[in-house]
Design an enzyme around this catalytic site. Structure first.
Site, PDB file in Angstrom:
ATOM      1  N   ASP A 146      54.716  11.748 149.505  1.00 32.96           N
ATOM      2  CA  ASP A 146      54.303  11.282 148.182  1.00 32.96           C
ATOM      3  C   ASP A 146      54.177   9.754 148.228  1.00 32.96           C
ATOM      4  OD1 ASP A 146      53.645  11.568 145.500  1.00 32.96           O
ATOM      5  OD2 ASP A 146      55.709  11.456 144.812  1.00 32.96           O
ATOM      6  N   GLU A 165      44.013  11.699 142.049  1.00 32.79           N
ATOM      7  CA  GLU A 165      44.194  11.973 140.619  1.00 32.79           C
ATOM      8  C   GLU A 165      43.034  11.467 139.751  1.00 32.79           C
ATOM      9  OE1 GLU A 165      47.881  11.862 137.427  1.00 32.79           O
ATOM     10  OE2 GLU A 165      48.172  11.701 139.584  1.00 32.79           O
ATOM     11  N   LYS A 216      43.999  16.010 141.329  1.00 31.93           N
ATOM     12  CA  LYS A 216      45.187  16.039 140.475  1.00 31.93           C
ATOM     13  C   LYS A 216      44.794  15.820 139.023  1.00 31.93           C
ATOM     14  CE  LYS A 216      49.335  14.313 141.668  1.00 31.93           C
ATOM     15  NZ  LYS A 216      50.299  13.318 142.198  1.00 31.93           N
ATOM     16  N   THR A 264      49.533  18.326 137.739  1.00 35.72           N
ATOM     17  CA  THR A 264      50.706  17.471 137.826  1.00 35.72           C
ATOM     18  C   THR A 264      51.336  17.265 136.440  1.00 35.72           C
ATOM     19  OG1 THR A 264      51.468  15.347 138.724  1.00 35.72           O
ATOM     20  CG2 THR A 264      49.326  15.349 137.606  1.00 35.72           C
ATOM     21  N   PHE A 282      57.908  18.653 138.123  1.00 30.51           N
ATOM     22  CA  PHE A 282      58.630  17.403 138.355  1.00 30.51           C
ATOM     23  C   PHE A 282      60.132  17.608 138.214  1.00 30.51           C
ATOM     24  CE2 PHE A 282      55.555  13.617 137.735  1.00 30.51           C
ATOM     25  CZ  PHE A 282      54.585  14.245 138.498  1.00 30.51           C
TER      26      PHE A 282
END
Length: 315
Positions: free
Chosen positions: A16, A89, A125, A149, A171
């Site tokens: 990440d 994203e 994303k 996400t 998350f």
């Protein structure tokens, strides 16, 4: 074997980061980025020439297009290091606009394809709003794979599975943060660690549901605060981990045991549920943690996207 190598026996490890020069030492299969990580990377001297070159090559184009070129350039560099996929994203400021999200995702994918990178190596994303999930439904039908996400609640995960999304990123750390803050002085760190961590429990519930009902969407735990949260999810389809925590796993030889298992999930006493737009919005509204963290996450990513715009406009 160190803990990272042991973890890789049960779970696909993903890095990440936007810092692609850090990746090789951990040998992840995939990598994920977001506006905050890219912003962090472009502020480092190592990456300043890449930003300047990309901006110069697309001078005169609309700012939002140049931004996407920068994101894709980072993605292309990452794909030279990892054998699998990169997640790029869509601007978080489009989180409540299905049509605009679809258009932006198509453009990002076209940029990758123009650079000779196949669709199978890219995940787009998108925030797990109702509008984002519907955008992903459209994109998946077109062969553009998505990573949903900012996912904090069970209803978001169910809706993503029903929409045929390729992968979700629940998350962990941010969920735990909320419960810890909410509990205040009453928070018991030891009692809420490992399998009892609220974020770990959320991912385990989603994993169990997907495996029980044969939902093909991949579950990738994200946003970790410590290695204990990671190890408590050993066996999850994928885990996306910061370089700092990857290094900690690499430095430890303590044993790692599988925590999530598809055979056990198949036997779980779980009932199928479904959501339409109204029931989804109500379920999300009823979950104070998810409502707050989703809104906060979108605001934070949008703020960093704005800072990236400013940097690029001034480059």
């Amino acid at each position: 074997m160190n803990q990272l190598d042991q973890l890789k026996q049960h779970t696909t490890v993903v890095a990440d980061t936007g810092n692609f020069r850090q990746l090789a030492q951990f040998a992840p299969r995939d990598a994920t980025t977001n506006p905050s990580l890219i912003l962090k990377a472009v502020q480092q001297p190592d990456y300043a020439p890449l930003l300047a070159d990309t901006v110069a090559a697309h001078k005169g184009q609309p700012l939002d297009e140049i931004v996407d070129h920068v994101l894709v350039r980072f993605g292309r560099e990452i794909l030279q290091v990892v054998p699998g996929r990169v997640s790029t994203e869509v601007d978080a400021r489009l989180s409540f606009d299905t049509a605009a999200t679809v258009a932006r995702a198509r453009r990002i994918m076209a940029m990758y394809e123009d650079a000779g990178i196949g669709r199978e190596r890219v995940l787009i994303k998108i925030a797990s709003t109702w509008e984002g999930i519907q955008a992903a439904r459209i994109l998946e039908h077109e062969g553009i794979r998505c990573n949903l996400t900012l996912l904090f609640s069970f209803c978001q995960a169910v809706a993503c599975g029903e929409a045929g999304v390729r992968l979700i990123s629940p998350f962990v750390g941010r969920i735990c943060d909320w419960y810890k803050k909410s509990a205040g002085p009453g928070w018991d760190e030891a009692a809420n660690a490992g399998a009892n961590d609220p974020g770990v429990k959320s991912v385990a519930q989603i994993y169990t549901y997907y495996k029980k009902f044969g939902i093909a969407t991949e579950v990738m735990g994200a946003s970790f605060r410590n290695t204990g949260q990671i190890l408590a999810l050993a066996g999850c389809d994928l885990l996306t981990i910061s370089p700092e925590l990857l290094a900690q796993l690499q430095a430890s030889d303590a044993p790692v045991t599988r925590a999530l298992d598809p055979a056990a999930a198949a036997k779980a006493p779980v009932h199928a549920v479904a959501y339409n737009e109204a029931s989804f919005r109500w379920a999300l509204n009823e979950d104070a943690m998810a409502t707050e963290k989703l809104a906060e996450g979108i605001r934070a990513f949008a703020a960093d996207a704005g800072k990236l715009d400013t940097m690029i406009a001034g480059a």
